[in-house]
Design a protein around this motif. Structure first.
Motif, PDB file in Angstrom:
ATOM      1  N   ILE A 179      -5.227   8.232  -3.068  1.00 25.96           N
ATOM      2  CA  ILE A 179      -5.000   9.675  -2.983  1.00 25.96           C
ATOM      3  C   ILE A 179      -5.424  10.118  -1.598  1.00 25.96           C
ATOM      4  O   ILE A 179      -6.573   9.923  -1.186  1.00 25.96           O
ATOM      5  N   ALA A 180      -4.463  10.697  -0.873  1.00 26.21           N
ATOM      6  CA  ALA A 180      -4.663  10.992   0.544  1.00 26.21           C
ATOM      7  C   ALA A 180      -5.301  12.370   0.701  1.00 26.21           C
ATOM      8  O   ALA A 180      -4.664  13.322   1.155  1.00 26.21           O
ATOM      9  N   ASP A 181      -6.582  12.455   0.348  1.00 31.66           N
ATOM     10  CA  ASP A 181      -7.219  13.783   0.386  1.00 31.66           C
ATOM     11  C   ASP A 181      -7.401  14.307   1.812  1.00 31.66           C
ATOM     12  O   ASP A 181      -7.266  15.499   2.051  1.00 31.66           O
ATOM     13  N   ASP A 192      12.068  10.096   2.975  1.00 33.68           N
ATOM     14  CA  ASP A 192      11.398  11.138   3.760  1.00 33.68           C
ATOM     15  C   ASP A 192      10.210  10.598   4.553  1.00 33.68           C
ATOM     16  O   ASP A 192       9.765  11.230   5.504  1.00 33.68           O
ATOM     17  N   GLN A 193       9.693   9.438   4.144  1.00 35.13           N
ATOM     18  CA  GLN A 193       8.518   8.883   4.828  1.00 35.13           C
ATOM     19  C   GLN A 193       8.867   7.726   5.764  1.00 35.13           C
ATOM     20  O   GLN A 193       7.990   7.129   6.383  1.00 35.13           O
ATOM     21  N   GLU A 194      10.154   7.408   5.839  1.00 37.82           N
ATOM     22  CA  GLU A 194      10.557   6.220   6.599  1.00 37.82           C
ATOM     23  C   GLU A 194      10.189   6.345   8.086  1.00 37.82           C
ATOM     24  O   GLU A 194       9.738   5.378   8.706  1.00 37.82           O
ATOM     25  N   LEU A 230       0.844  -1.203   0.000  1.00 34.31           N
ATOM     26  CA  LEU A 230       0.000   0.000   0.000  1.00 34.31           C
ATOM     27  C   LEU A 230       0.871   1.242   0.000  1.00 34.31           C
ATOM     28  O   LEU A 230       1.893   1.302   0.682  1.00 34.31           O
ATOM     29  N   SER A 231       0.460   2.215  -0.794  1.00 38.61           N
ATOM     30  CA  SER A 231       1.086   3.523  -0.678  1.00 38.61           C
ATOM     31  C   SER A 231       0.088   4.602  -1.071  1.00 38.61           C
ATOM     32  O   SER A 231      -0.922   4.318  -1.717  1.00 38.61           O
ATOM     33  N   GLY A 232       0.382   5.814  -0.657  1.00 39.03           N
ATOM     34  CA  GLY A 232      -0.528   6.917  -0.934  1.00 39.03           C
ATOM     35  C   GLY A 232       0.233   8.173  -1.290  1.00 39.03           C
ATOM     36  O   GLY A 232       1.438   8.278  -1.066  1.00 39.03           O
ATOM     37  N   MET A 233      -0.497   9.100  -1.868  1.00 39.84           N
ATOM     38  CA  MET A 233       0.110  10.372  -2.241  1.00 39.84           C
ATOM     39  C   MET A 233      -0.882  11.472  -1.926  1.00 39.84           C
ATOM     40  O   MET A 233      -2.086  11.316  -2.133  1.00 39.84           O
ATOM     41  N   ARG A 234      -0.343  12.582  -1.440  1.00 41.88           N
ATOM     42  CA  ARG A 234      -1.216  13.734  -1.232  1.00 41.88           C
ATOM     43  C   ARG A 234      -1.617  14.336  -2.568  1.00 41.88           C
ATOM     44  O   ARG A 234      -0.796  14.367  -3.481  1.00 41.88           O
ATOM     45  N   PRO A 235      -2.822  14.874  -2.655  1.00 40.09           N
ATOM     46  CA  PRO A 235      -3.234  15.507  -3.911  1.00 40.09           C
ATOM     47  C   PRO A 235      -2.612  16.894  -4.044  1.00 40.09           C
ATOM     48  O   PRO A 235      -3.209  17.890  -3.642  1.00 40.09           O
ATOM     49  N   MET A 273      -2.930   9.085  11.458  1.00 39.69           N
ATOM     50  CA  MET A 273      -3.774   8.825  10.288  1.00 39.69           C
ATOM     51  C   MET A 273      -3.004   7.996   9.259  1.00 39.69           C
ATOM     52  O   MET A 273      -3.548   7.060   8.675  1.00 39.69           O
ATOM     53  N   MET A 274      -1.732   8.317   9.072  1.00 36.66           N
ATOM     54  CA  MET A 274      -0.946   7.533   8.115  1.00 36.66           C
ATOM     55  C   MET A 274      -0.813   6.087   8.593  1.00 36.66           C
ATOM     56  O   MET A 274      -0.863   5.152   7.800  1.00 36.66           O
ATOM     57  N   SER A 275      -0.666   5.905   9.905  1.00 33.98           N
ATOM     58  CA  SER A 275      -0.598   4.542  10.451  1.00 33.98           C
ATOM     59  C   SER A 275      -1.892   3.791  10.163  1.00 33.98           C
ATOM     60  O   SER A 275      -1.874   2.627   9.755  1.00 33.98           O
TER      61      SER A 275
HETATM   62  N1  TRP Z   1       2.543  10.958   3.962  1.00 33.95           N
HETATM   63  C1  TRP Z   1       2.706  10.583   2.586  1.00 33.95           C
HETATM   64  C2  TRP Z   1       3.376  11.725   1.835  1.00 33.95           C
HETATM   65  O1  TRP Z   1       3.305  12.862   2.264  1.00 33.95           O
HETATM   66  C3  TRP Z   1       1.406  10.234   1.937  1.00 33.95           C
HETATM   67  C4  TRP Z   1       0.717   9.118   2.651  1.00 33.95           C
HETATM   68  C5  TRP Z   1      -0.403   9.226   3.420  1.00 33.95           C
HETATM   69  C6  TRP Z   1       1.111   7.761   2.665  1.00 33.95           C
HETATM   70  N2  TRP Z   1      -0.734   8.017   3.899  1.00 33.95           N
HETATM   71  C7  TRP Z   1       0.156   7.092   3.461  1.00 33.95           C
HETATM   72  C8  TRP Z   1       2.167   7.044   2.076  1.00 33.95           C
HETATM   73  C9  TRP Z   1       0.254   5.722   3.713  1.00 33.95           C
HETATM   74  C10 TRP Z   1       2.249   5.684   2.329  1.00 33.95           C
HETATM   75  C11 TRP Z   1       1.312   5.028   3.132  1.00 33.95           C
HETATM   76  O2  TRP Z   1       3.955  11.475   0.801  1.00 33.95           O
END
Ligand code: TRP
Ligand code: SF4
Length: 349
Positions: free
Chosen positions: A56-58, A167-169, A14-19, A149-151
């Motif tokens: 997409i981490a809205d 940067d996300q480690e 799983l991964s996400g990106m901010r819009p 929230m990310m957790s």
């Molecule tokens: N915090 C990540 C960023 O700024 C985006 C993100 C949100 C994310 N939730 C996540 C990445 C969960 C991985 C898993 O790039």
């Protein structure tokens, strides 16, 4: 990348990106391209190696940009189009919008109960961002709780691997700590409810922007995935070079030139060699060198832009992808939440 030999159940990724709006070459090379590769990895028998979730981490955008949400819808749409343009494919990945899966919020709330404040205050981005974004009031509950929230984003899918950059480690590390604490406090018999995820560190090549600093939206030095050929050629033409190479007759040094850093990513060996020779002997000019670079970038982006055009012309298809993504993500997240509610003793049955 770690090898997964167990072929019975594919590991979840799983991964996400901010819009943040239209994505640039740095976002692509540092994240998205790697996601597409993970999505497409297969076992020897041809079955997918990973069960992938990309979102997409809205809600995350609100942690810093709550005061003005006017651009949120366009930014979400732009990132989504770039996801699909880059080759994320709903047949292989679950692609969704965070705010369409309420379980993220429910788990955020529950994890918030057990997360010590001190853990959040020492997350490196907490103080950094408050300093850097002085114009925004980030002394909020939501901003401090962002790592919770990310957790929850990660743990609600009982995720095995989280592909992110360096940067996300720290955020994945705190996710592991929160999971451990949850499992320690609550359990369903012997069952560990929230497995600790692992970081899959994304190799990110050095990608300078047109001013030589790291490519970043806030520096206004980006080349976008969706830039037309004419636009990207014009942008690259203005790119800074070896500062010691002033006249066409001066020799240059590719090893200190940001243009050459991009050649290493977008040009083949042959072109790189021609640049080395031409630059160090003043055999070529910087304009020519940048033209070769633009050729490489255009070639990398051609299939991406073709797919973007397709999805821009078919908004119904895009909507259907998000609907299907939300449905699949909700179903998987609900499976975890049933176990979570029962472990916390919130469930009547
Ligand atoms: N915090 C990540 C960023 O700024 C985006 C993100 C949100 C994310 N939730 C996540 C990445 C969960 C991985 C898993 O790039
Ligand atoms: Fe940089 Fe290319 Fe100019 Fe050399 S020729 S200084 S590598 S832009």
């Amino acid at each position: 990348m770690s090898e997964v030999t167990n072929q019975t159940a594919p590991k979840r990724v799983l991964s996400g990106m901010r819009p943040t709006g239209k994505l640039h070459l740095g976002n692509y090379m540092g994240a998205l391209k790697n996601w597409v590769a993970l999505q497409n990895e297969t076992n020897v028998d041809g079955s997918p190696k990973y069960e992938c979730y990309f979102f997409i981490a809205d809600w995350h955008a609100l942690t810093t940009d709550y005061a003005d949400t006017s651009e949120l819808p366009t930014n979400v749409q732009d990132v989504l189009l770039d996801f699909l343009a880059a080759g994320l494919d709903t047949k292989r990945s679950t692609i969704f919008l965070q705010s369409e899966v309420p379980a993220h919020a429910e788990l955020t709330m529950l994890l918030g109960m057990i997360t010590p404040l001190s853990w959040l205050e020492r997350v490196p981005t907490y103080k950094d961002q408050q300093e850097q974004l002085k114009e925004k009031d980030l002394a909020t509950f939501g901003f401090l709780g962002y790592p919770v929230m990310m957790s929850a984003d990660i743990l609600v899918y009982q995720t095995d691997f989280v592909p992110v950059g360096l940067d996300q480690e720290a955020h994945v590390e705190i996710t592991r700590e929160i999971a451990r604490r949850f499992n320690h406090i609550y359990s369903n018999g012997d069952q560990e409810i929230l497995p600790e995820p692992k970081t899959l560190l994304t190799p990110s090549p050095k990608l300078p922007g047109t001013d030589g600093r790291k490519m970043s939206k806030s520096y206004k030095n980006t080349v976008l995935l969706s830039d037309s050929e004419a636009d990207l050629r014009a942008k690259l033409k203005t790119m800074v070079t070896d500062p010691a190479r002033i006249r066409r007759t001066d020799v240059g040094n590719p090893d200190v030139c940001p243009v050459f850093d991009l050649h290493k990513v977008f040009s083949g060996e042959e072109i790189q060699q021609s640049v080395r020779v031409g630059c160090t002997t003043a055999g070529i000019g910087c304009i020519q060198c940048k033209g070769w670079l633009a050729d490489g970038v255009v070639k990398e982006l051609a299939p991406i832009q073709e797919r973007r055009k397709h999805f821009e012309a078919h908004p119904d298809e895009v909507n259907a992808i998000l609907d299907e993504g939300a449905e699949r993500a909700n179903a998987r997240a609900e499976k975890t939440m049933k176990q979570v509610r029962s472990a916390v003793r919130l469930a009547r049955r």
